[in-house]
Design a protein around this motif. Structure first.
Motif, short mmCIF file in Angstrom:
data_model
loop_
_atom_site.label_atom_id
_atom_site.label_comp_id
_atom_site.label_asym_id
_atom_site.label_seq_id
_atom_site.Cartn_x
_atom_site.Cartn_y
_atom_site.Cartn_z
N UNK A 96 75.90 73.43 -7.38
CA UNK A 96 75.90 73.90 -8.78
C UNK A 96 77.08 74.83 -9.02
N UNK A 97 77.29 75.78 -8.11
CA UNK A 97 78.41 76.72 -8.26
C UNK A 97 79.74 75.98 -8.18
N UNK A 98 79.85 75.05 -7.22
CA UNK A 98 81.10 74.30 -7.06
C UNK A 98 81.48 73.53 -8.30
N UNK A 99 80.54 72.77 -8.85
CA UNK A 99 80.84 71.99 -10.05
C UNK A 99 81.01 72.89 -11.27
N UNK A 104 84.56 75.19 -15.41
CA UNK A 104 84.96 76.33 -16.23
C UNK A 104 86.33 76.90 -15.85
N UNK A 105 86.69 76.87 -14.58
CA UNK A 105 87.95 77.48 -14.15
C UNK A 105 89.01 76.47 -13.75
N UNK A 106 88.65 75.19 -13.70
CA UNK A 106 89.64 74.15 -13.45
C UNK A 106 90.13 74.04 -12.02
N UNK A 111 87.92 72.57 -3.54
CA UNK A 111 88.15 74.02 -3.47
C UNK A 111 87.01 74.77 -4.15
N UNK A 112 86.53 74.23 -5.26
CA UNK A 112 85.41 74.84 -5.97
C UNK A 112 84.14 74.81 -5.11
N UNK A 113 83.92 73.71 -4.38
CA UNK A 113 82.77 73.63 -3.47
C UNK A 113 82.93 74.61 -2.31
N UNK A 303 77.68 81.80 -10.51
CA UNK A 303 76.95 82.07 -9.26
C UNK A 303 75.49 82.38 -9.55
N UNK A 304 75.24 83.17 -10.59
CA UNK A 304 73.86 83.48 -10.97
C UNK A 304 73.10 82.22 -11.40
#
Length: 513
Positions: A96-99, A104-106, A111-113, A303-304
């Protein structure tokens, strides 16, 4: 880190600990704030956080101290909840945080994962101290503590797998899953073997210095052994500590040695935590976070959401299978998921071969700081608002009554000592004891009323009394065996019988709740 810098860091930690008795914020947050101020004014130049030091030197004591204090019986009763939250919760949170970060931040999805894996492990040190102060339910405290202990290992393994995929630019789902399983299972096997071997060795002697040394070897040896064969050192330490805490300490050590070992690891964890959180504060200072504040707040929000998604969805699933988690507990589980030292170590351990490393480092440092400050300072009021804390007035009154009762008992002993020495006559002693007895009777009546008004106080006192009786009986059996009044085999059977009876009582209490 130079020896002089180490001295100043320990001095700062001790000063913060003493001031912590007068301030109303968690100790670890006070350490981070101190580190921020020290770093801002440049009072300790050249002190920095090295990831290999955090992993190899600082991490084993933190994990080992937490593991030896977690008992199998309550863990077995909650293992389904803890296991699901630690394993699947970490996986869901990472995804969830990765996607979310990707959207939102591109950032590139891998890298997001990686960001998701780094930020997923929780750090309950501050939270557990607040839980203890507020008298939060022990079952909830166990879930928070054990989930954090196990999700640390899962997150570190995921971090390694995802980073390897980024660096090699090759991805195979089956290969990644196999690597993950081998790292986790291999760490468990190595930890159990080392913990069990040390538990057998400690039965052969009774020397607290040797036993402290042996547990130190277990903590660092399990980590290094696992890492040397490319499996999870974190998981190995957790497994070894659980074995030592539940077999090596209670069955292979005398009560005196057990107390010495636990005290040593309590201090080691305190010292390491102090160093880590001070260093975190120093590292955060040098990061360009102010210019990226909006980005950090967006990342913290993601993250929340990831934490909330994992906790609420898995809690609903667990409840459907008979493992009910109260709604108020779910809110606390979400908000108590502070981020801390392990995330800092992992982000600094990101390879320079990862192109976005310079973006990830300040971003994760910022999220950790916001988490520590935002969640850490508000978890206490949230617990009180949800009605999960013990009545503060009743608890304070109980402590006052208990303290006075202890002082009266000591006063009687002191009178008797003076009578034996001839300083006070027996008739004066008797008159004074009668006065004290009246006050003791009043205190007992007041304590009895508190027991009726607050069942938690009565339950806690009963648990304390049971521990006192159990320890006294065990000590008596061991002393009798040493003095050859009974055989060692008889003493072992009697101790095992006591422990079985205690486990039955605890299970009965838990089932009746």
């Amino acid at each position: 880190m130079h020896s002089l810098s180490f001295f100043w860091l320990m001095l700062l930690a001790s000063m913060v600990a003493m001031l912590g008795r007068f301030i109303k914020i968690p100790y670890t947050i006070a350490l981070v704030l101190t580190g921020l101020m020290v770093g801002y004014f440049g009072l300790l130049p050249g002190v920095y956080l090295e990831p290999h030091i955090l992993f190899a030197i600082f991490l084993p004591p933190l994990l080992f101290e937490a593991g030896i204090n977690i008992h199998f019986r309550p863990l077995q009763r909650q293992w389904k909840i803890i296991g699901v939250l630690a394993v699947f919760g970490t996986l869901i949170s990472t995804l969830v945080v990765g996607y979310g970060i990707h959207y939102f931040l591109g950032l590139p999805i891998l890298v997001a994962l990686l960001f998701g894996a780094v930020i997923s492990p929780t750090d309950p040190i501050s939270v557990l101290a607040i839980f203890k102060r507020l008298g939060v339910n022990e079952r909830l405290s166990m879930i928070v503590e054990a989930e954090s202990l196990f999700n640390d290992g899962i997150a570190v393994v995921m971090f390694g797998v995802i980073q390897s995929v980024i660096i090699t630019s090759t991805f195979s789902l089956s290969q990644s899953l196999l690597t993950f399983i081998i790292a986790v299972c291999g760490g468990v096997v190595i930890g159990i073997i080392i913990g069990a071997s040390a538990s057998l060795i400690t039965k052969e002697f009774d020397d607290h210095l040797l036993e402290i040394t042996l547990t130190t070897i277990v903590a660092y040896g399990s980590y290094l052994a696992a890492e040397s064969v490319h499996v999870s050192g974190v998981i190995a330490v957790v497994a070894a500590s659980l074995v030592m805490g539940n077999y090596g300490l209670p069955r292979g050590m005398s009560p005196a040695s057990r107390l010495a070992v636990i005290s040593f690891w309590e201090y080691a964890a305190f010292a390491v935590n102090s160093m880590v959180f001070l260093l975190v504060g120093l590292e955060i200072t040098v990061m360009p976070m102010v210019a990226n504040l909006n980005t950090i707040l967006v990342a913290f929000g993601v993250v929340l959401v990831g934490r909330a998604t994992s906790v609420y969805s898995l809690s609903a699933l667990l409840s459907a299978f008979g493992q009910f988690i109260p709604a108020r507990w779910r809110h606390v589980l979400v908000w108590s998921g502070l981020r801390g030292a392990l995330s800092m170590a992992m982000v600094l351990g990101i390879s320079t071969a990862v192109p976005e490393r310079e973006i990830l480092v300040p971003l994760i440092f910022g999220v950790v700081l916001v988490s520590l400050m935002g969640q850490g300072l508000t978890i206490g009021p949230l617990i009180s608002k949800l009605g999960l804390s013990r009545k503060k007035g009743d608890s304070a009154e109980y402590q006052l009554l208990l303290g006075e009762n202890v002082s009266l008992g000591i006063a009687v002993e002191e009178l008797d000592r003076n009578v034996k020495q001839g300083g006070i006559s027996q008739c004066t002693r008797n008159e004074m004891v009668q006065r004290l007895a009246l006050r003791q009777q009043e205190i007992e009546e007041d304590i009895s009323k508190l027991h009726m008004s607050d069942e938690t106080i009565a339950a806690d006192e009963m648990k304390k009394a049971e521990r006192v009786v159990l320890l006294a009986q065990k000590t008596s059996f061991i002393s009798s065996a040493r003095n050859e009044v009974i055989d060692w085999s008889v003493a072992a059977k009697l101790i095992s019988k006591l422990e079985e009876e205690q486990e039955i009582r605890e299970k009965h209490i838990h089932d009746s709740q």
